[in-house]
Design a protein around this motif. Structure first.
Motif, PDB file in Angstrom:
ATOM      1  N   LEU A 225     -13.981  44.904 -28.429  1.00 55.41           N
ATOM      2  CA  LEU A 225     -13.549  43.979 -27.941  1.00 55.41           C
ATOM      3  C   LEU A 225     -14.996  43.156 -29.165  1.00 55.41           C
ATOM      4  O   LEU A 225     -16.174  43.350 -29.854  1.00 55.41           O
ATOM      5  CB  LEU A 225     -14.687  43.175 -27.119  1.00 55.41           C
ATOM      6  CG  LEU A 225     -13.100  43.805 -25.231  1.00 55.41           C
ATOM      7  CD1 LEU A 225     -14.638  44.667 -24.354  1.00 55.41           C
ATOM      8  CD2 LEU A 225     -12.998  43.041 -24.677  1.00 55.41           C
ATOM      9  N   LYS A 226     -14.074  42.280 -29.893  1.00 55.01           N
ATOM     10  CA  LYS A 226     -14.846  41.655 -30.747  1.00 55.01           C
ATOM     11  C   LYS A 226     -15.317  40.385 -30.877  1.00 55.01           C
ATOM     12  O   LYS A 226     -14.153  39.119 -30.850  1.00 55.01           O
ATOM     13  CB  LYS A 226     -14.360  42.703 -32.224  1.00 55.01           C
ATOM     14  CG  LYS A 226     -15.125  42.733 -32.734  1.00 55.01           C
ATOM     15  CD  LYS A 226     -14.968  43.092 -34.340  1.00 55.01           C
ATOM     16  CE  LYS A 226     -15.263  44.255 -34.812  1.00 55.01           C
ATOM     17  NZ  LYS A 226     -14.029  45.381 -35.813  1.00 55.01           N
ATOM     18  N   GLU A 227     -16.128  39.770 -30.882  1.00 53.91           N
ATOM     19  CA  GLU A 227     -16.418  37.697 -31.535  1.00 53.91           C
ATOM     20  C   GLU A 227     -17.075  37.998 -32.827  1.00 53.91           C
ATOM     21  O   GLU A 227     -17.607  38.758 -33.146  1.00 53.91           O
ATOM     22  CB  GLU A 227     -17.604  37.887 -30.414  1.00 53.91           C
ATOM     23  CG  GLU A 227     -16.843  37.480 -28.555  1.00 53.91           C
ATOM     24  CD  GLU A 227     -17.809  37.259 -27.525  1.00 53.91           C
ATOM     25  OE1 GLU A 227     -17.195  36.918 -26.989  1.00 53.91           O
ATOM     26  OE2 GLU A 227     -18.885  36.542 -28.982  1.00 53.91           O
ATOM     27  N   GLY A 270     -19.515  43.477 -31.394  1.00 51.54           N
ATOM     28  CA  GLY A 270     -18.472  43.701 -30.519  1.00 51.54           C
ATOM     29  C   GLY A 270     -19.003  44.717 -29.992  1.00 51.54           C
ATOM     30  O   GLY A 270     -19.884  45.336 -29.815  1.00 51.54           O
ATOM     31  N   PHE A 285     -15.301  43.439 -20.397  1.00 50.80           N
ATOM     32  CA  PHE A 285     -15.067  41.931 -20.804  1.00 50.80           C
ATOM     33  C   PHE A 285     -16.770  41.425 -19.827  1.00 50.80           C
ATOM     34  O   PHE A 285     -17.544  41.459 -21.114  1.00 50.80           O
ATOM     35  CB  PHE A 285     -13.418  41.013 -20.583  1.00 50.80           C
ATOM     36  CG  PHE A 285     -13.729  40.586 -20.805  1.00 50.80           C
ATOM     37  CD1 PHE A 285     -14.109  39.125 -22.686  1.00 50.80           C
ATOM     38  CD2 PHE A 285     -14.706  39.330 -20.142  1.00 50.80           C
ATOM     39  CE1 PHE A 285     -14.626  38.179 -22.982  1.00 50.80           C
ATOM     40  CE2 PHE A 285     -14.832  37.860 -20.373  1.00 50.80           C
ATOM     41  CZ  PHE A 285     -14.815  37.326 -21.996  1.00 50.80           C
ATOM     42  N   PHE A 288     -19.625  43.330 -21.898  1.00 61.62           N
ATOM     43  CA  PHE A 288     -19.666  42.721 -23.403  1.00 61.62           C
ATOM     44  C   PHE A 288     -20.560  41.320 -23.288  1.00 61.62           C
ATOM     45  O   PHE A 288     -21.272  41.059 -23.801  1.00 61.62           O
ATOM     46  CB  PHE A 288     -18.615  42.828 -23.702  1.00 61.62           C
ATOM     47  CG  PHE A 288     -18.940  42.079 -25.293  1.00 61.62           C
ATOM     48  CD1 PHE A 288     -19.893  42.326 -25.897  1.00 61.62           C
ATOM     49  CD2 PHE A 288     -17.393  41.159 -25.843  1.00 61.62           C
ATOM     50  CE1 PHE A 288     -19.797  42.265 -27.800  1.00 61.62           C
ATOM     51  CE2 PHE A 288     -17.000  41.102 -26.728  1.00 61.62           C
ATOM     52  CZ  PHE A 288     -18.050  41.269 -27.489  1.00 61.62           C
ATOM     53  N   TYR A 309     -11.842  35.538 -31.601  1.00 58.19           N
ATOM     54  CA  TYR A 309     -12.870  36.380 -30.849  1.00 58.19           C
ATOM     55  C   TYR A 309     -11.283  37.546 -30.962  1.00 58.19           C
ATOM     56  O   TYR A 309     -10.351  37.178 -30.780  1.00 58.19           O
ATOM     57  CB  TYR A 309     -13.237  36.144 -28.968  1.00 58.19           C
ATOM     58  CG  TYR A 309     -12.763  35.208 -28.391  1.00 58.19           C
ATOM     59  CD1 TYR A 309     -12.490  34.184 -28.511  1.00 58.19           C
ATOM     60  CD2 TYR A 309     -11.589  35.658 -27.719  1.00 58.19           C
ATOM     61  CE1 TYR A 309     -11.833  32.473 -27.567  1.00 58.19           C
ATOM     62  CE2 TYR A 309     -10.680  34.840 -26.744  1.00 58.19           C
ATOM     63  CZ  TYR A 309     -11.056  33.035 -27.291  1.00 58.19           C
ATOM     64  OH  TYR A 309     -10.074  32.266 -26.515  1.00 58.19           O
ATOM     65  N   ALA A 311      -9.292  41.179 -28.765  1.00 56.84           N
ATOM     66  CA  ALA A 311      -9.627  42.855 -28.011  1.00 56.84           C
ATOM     67  C   ALA A 311      -8.919  43.733 -28.487  1.00 56.84           C
ATOM     68  O   ALA A 311      -7.542  43.183 -28.945  1.00 56.84           O
ATOM     69  CB  ALA A 311     -10.029  42.592 -26.540  1.00 56.84           C
TER      70      ALA A 311
END
Ligand SMILES: Cc1cc2nc3c(=O)[nH]c(=O)nc-3n(C[C@H](O)[C@H](O)[C@H](O)COP(=O)(O)OP(=O)(O)OC[C@H]3O[C@@H](n4cnc5c(N)ncnc54)[C@H](O)[C@@H]3O)c2cc1C
Length: 446
Positions: A225-227, A270, A285, A288, A309, A311
């Motif tokens: 997961l990345k933001e 992430g 999620f 995170f 964001y 995933a």
């Protein structure tokens, strides 16, 4: 209506012929295309190459914010700086933190295993990089078809891969053709290269069809997961790289975080969780989001703004799970095959390198008048490459985590800190995984 009925009523599909069709316009697919065209230019020959990309443009479906090891790019386009490649932020500092609920412990730099050293690497937007790579490919004459997912593998009568068909358009909710219905197109090629990324839809079918994973450890995956955040300029430290292990994950769950300070007050943050976790109540999620509340982490984001964001799956099995990468008529490259080095959370350099090696094998085969056979020169080139040596050193990385975080930390230190100091790049022991990820998940009642 099923596909057969649609073909009977609306078919036959139109077909286009190419020397090489590439499925997926990510770093692997575009590097394949660029290398093929470079070789044709160098040798004064013609090679017709097209790339199918399901996103609206190359890079559109790729998560931003990554550390890129430029080694493969240096080989593909040595003049990338003059060509304006968006590698603008060199890594300035590496930090590795073990988190507990309230505090953290930093690993001294001198004790940091090689896989966590990033000097010489760049913090990039992988999606911007891929867009740029697409421009380089088009500049060399590659035809890129954005917005076209390859939906089906096509086979010759002898069982070799003939090409792919794109998906039908204009299908209604119940699967019936609407007034905008259009059959997909067929793209036939002497060789078809699959570069769809992790858990590629067609790649999985090919692995099953040609039993490419026979005798290999089962593939293993994580969810990443990345933001992307824009943070307070006072808190921004361009080039800072922070990796963490520990809280909020329990010691038996594989995973960790990364936080990269990019250009322009942007930070990519992430979290990766191995999909072999046991607790069915665990939500990657939510973990995170919890991770971002840690005092060491929240300090960067207070007063900031999340701007995007997403995933994605990340392949983590490494060398021991790598399937055979060639079959009659084609090959798997990049994360579609599973070349990512999980110990470094890096796969873009491997994607570029394997694309190049597959291209070189395909070019030589075409020059020799071959088609629809196995490009065996590609796996041979891989076994003689720096990438193979890199993956050999990390071959046990994911497996150690099945023995708990303490053992994994110790063994990663031995394999990636101590052994290299002794000149040993292939750990003298091999740890196999025998079970696929999903079997570890316990029933909810337990
Ligand atoms: C959370 C996370 C963090 C990561 N961090 C890093 C990092 O810091 N450094 C690093 O080097 N790597 C990192 N990676 C890995 C990196 O993203 C991959 O290794 C790299 O993108 C692989 O390139 P690829 O070309 O093989 O696949 P991808 O980049 O996934 O590209 C595949 C392309 O194919 C297209 N496609 C897929 N299926 C089809 C189809 N059937 N038809 C048409 N098009 C299709 C997709 O839209 C996509 O554009 C990270 C991955 C994740 C998930």
């Amino acid at each position: 209506m099923n596909q057969q009925q649609l073909l009977e009523q609306y078919g036959p599909r139109e077909a286009m012929e190419y020397d090489v069709v590439i499925v997926g316009g990510g770093p692997a697919g575009l590097a394949t295309a660029i290398r093929l065209k470079q070789l044709a230019q160098e040798k004064g020959t013609e090679v017709n190459v097209c790339v199918l990309e399901k996103g609206s443009e190359p890079g559109a479906h790729i998560l931003s914010g990554a550390i890129m090891d430029p080694r493969a790019l240096d080989e593909l386009l040595p003049n990338w700086k003059e060509l304006g490649a968006p590698l603008n932020q060199p890594v300035a500092e590496d930090k590795f933190l073990f988190l507990n609920e309230a505090g953290s412990k930093a690993t001294p730099s001198a004790l940091l295993p090689e896989c966590f050293h990033n000097h010489g690497n760049y913090i990039v937007s992988l999606s911007n990089f891929t867009r740029w790579l697409g421009q380089q490919a088009e500049g060399l004459g590659v035809e890129i078809f954005p917005g076209f997912p390859a939906a089906e593998v096509l086979y010759n009568d002898d069982g070799s891969v003939k090409g792919v068909a794109t998906g039908n358009m204009g299908i209604g909710k119940e699967g019936e053709p609407t007034e905008n219905f259009q059959l997909g197109m067929e793209l036939h090629a002497k060789y078809t290269i699959f570069a769809e990324g992790s858990r590629g839809h067609l790649g999985k079918q090919l692995i099953a069809q040609f039993k490419l994973d026979d005798g290999k450890d089962p593939q293993s995956y994580g969810i990443g997961l990345k933001e992307l955040w824009e943070i307070d300029p006072a808190k921004h430290q361009p080039g800072l790289v922070v990796h963490t292990a520990g809280w909020p994950l329990d010691p038996a769950t594989y995973g960790g975080s990364f936080l990269y300070h990019m250009e322009d007050n942007k930070v990519a943050v992430g979290f990766v969780v191995g999909l072999d976790y046991t607790n069915p109540w665990l939500s990657p999620f939510e973990e995170f989001q919890r991770f971002k509340t840690h005092p060491e982490i929240r300090k960067y984001f207070e007063g900031g703004k999340r701007i995007s964001y997403g995933a994605r799956a990340i392949t983590a099995g490494g060398l021991l799970s790598l399937p055979k990468t060639v079959f009659p008529g084609g090959a798997l490259v990049g994360c579609d095959a599973g070349y990512l080095n999980a110990s470094r959370i890096k796969g873009s350099h491997a994607a570029i390198k394997t694309g190049m090696m597959a291209a070189e094998a395909a070019y030589d085969a075409l020059q020799a008048g071959r088609q629809h056979d196995e490009l065996t020169a590609y796996p041979t080139a891989f076994e003689n490459s720096w990438l193979y040596k890199e993956l050999l050193q990390a071959k046990n990385f994911k497996q150690w985590f099945k023995k708990g975080r303490t053992t994994a930390t110790l063994m990663t230190g031995i394999e990636q800190w101590l052994l290299p100091k002794l000149g040993i790049r292939n750990p003298p022991w091999t740890i196999h995984r025998v079970k696929p990820d999903h079997v570890y998940l316990k029933p909810a009642a337990e």
